[in-house]
Write a protein that holds these residues in place. Sequence first.
Motif, PDB file in Angstrom:
ATOM      1  N   ALA A 182       0.839  -1.206   0.000  1.00  0.00           N
ATOM      2  CA  ALA A 182       0.000   0.000   0.000  1.00  0.00           C
ATOM      3  C   ALA A 182       0.874   1.256   0.000  1.00  0.00           C
ATOM      4  O   ALA A 182       0.589   2.236  -0.715  1.00  0.00           O
ATOM      5  N   GLU A 183       1.958   1.220   0.816  1.00  0.00           N
ATOM      6  CA  GLU A 183       2.861   2.369   0.859  1.00  0.00           C
ATOM      7  C   GLU A 183       3.539   2.582  -0.490  1.00  0.00           C
ATOM      8  O   GLU A 183       3.701   3.727  -0.955  1.00  0.00           O
TER       9      GLU A 183
ATOM     10  N   LEU B  69       1.765   9.248  -5.962  1.00  0.00           N
ATOM     11  CA  LEU B  69       2.257  10.607  -5.759  1.00  0.00           C
ATOM     12  C   LEU B  69       3.258  11.019  -6.839  1.00  0.00           C
ATOM     13  O   LEU B  69       3.232  12.138  -7.346  1.00  0.00           O
ATOM     14  N   GLN B  70       4.163  10.052  -7.190  1.00  0.00           N
ATOM     15  CA  GLN B  70       5.145  10.331  -8.243  1.00  0.00           C
ATOM     16  C   GLN B  70       4.471  10.582  -9.577  1.00  0.00           C
ATOM     17  O   GLN B  70       4.832  11.500 -10.330  1.00  0.00           O
ATOM     18  N   ASN B  71       3.462   9.760  -9.880  1.00  0.00           N
ATOM     19  CA  ASN B  71       2.734   9.921 -11.146  1.00  0.00           C
ATOM     20  C   ASN B  71       2.008  11.266 -11.187  1.00  0.00           C
ATOM     21  O   ASN B  71       1.977  11.950 -12.226  1.00  0.00           O
ATOM     22  N   SER B  72       1.427  11.603 -10.040  1.00  0.00           N
ATOM     23  CA  SER B  72       0.707  12.884  -9.966  1.00  0.00           C
ATOM     24  C   SER B  72       1.664  14.058 -10.161  1.00  0.00           C
ATOM     25  O   SER B  72       1.352  15.043 -10.852  1.00  0.00           O
TER      26      SER B  72
END
Length: 294
Positions: A275-276, A283-286
């Motif tokens: 999950a982490e 977050l990286q993709n965003s």
Amino acid sequence: MQYKSILFLFFLVLLASCGPFNKLEKSTNWEELYNGANRYYQEGEYNKAIILYEKVLPVIKGSEKAEMAEYNYANCHFKTKRYIESAGYFNNFFRTYNRSPLAEEALFMHAYSLYLDAPDYNLDQQSSREAVAAIQQFVTRFPGSASYERAMEMLNDLEKRFEKKSYSEAMMYYRLKDGLFPGDFYRACIINFQNFIKDYPESQHNEELAVKLVEVAYGYAENSAFDKKEERLNDAIRFAGNFYRRYPNSGFTTEVKKFESEARKEYEAHMKLKAEYNERQALQNSAQVTSKEN
């Protein structure tokens, strides 16, 4: 004195070469050979009978005398423990004389010869499988035979050999899993344990192997790459559940529960890490999308 001894031995050899069997073996009279072969057969001189039958059988082939001679010839090989040869000759007899009163016995002797030639469980079992096929052919063809029960005992004995060999191979992989390259042996253990339980559902080893299946599945999962761990931990937990259903009163329940508990703890820890990881990836993709937009 030495010359006399050599001469005496020479006369003994010469006398032996002129004995009844040697004279008969050189005969070209097929009736004489046939009667001689039968006589030696009745007297239990099977090797001599074989030699004479081999001379006379091509001559009498197709005659009324051939049937008994061919049966006796097959039985001579059985009596002298040449089981592969006797199996072949009895099988040939059955195919040639399947309406004979001796056909049932010949088919049984074909199977029995292969059974006696079958090796111990720790050797290659190809000939044992041939024996099983021959026995099954016999009991299917002659279910009312007086030899039926004996044939089934032979079949059960061979099945026990297969079971013992299969168990031995499964335990070999179990021992090898602690070596330098455990991954392949863990997987081999799981496959062999499952196949054994399926192939021998009444075996006394099944409860033991069901315990080891949970243990090995957990060990396999524990040593797996990240992307394989979830599936393999689930397998270990599932195998534990199968064990409880099959053996609700087992003395090994505590041991299985220990492996199951460890598998569940590791599963929870793994899912948390997953999950982490997924959250970081999101977050990286965003961040990448926002950077491109700007």
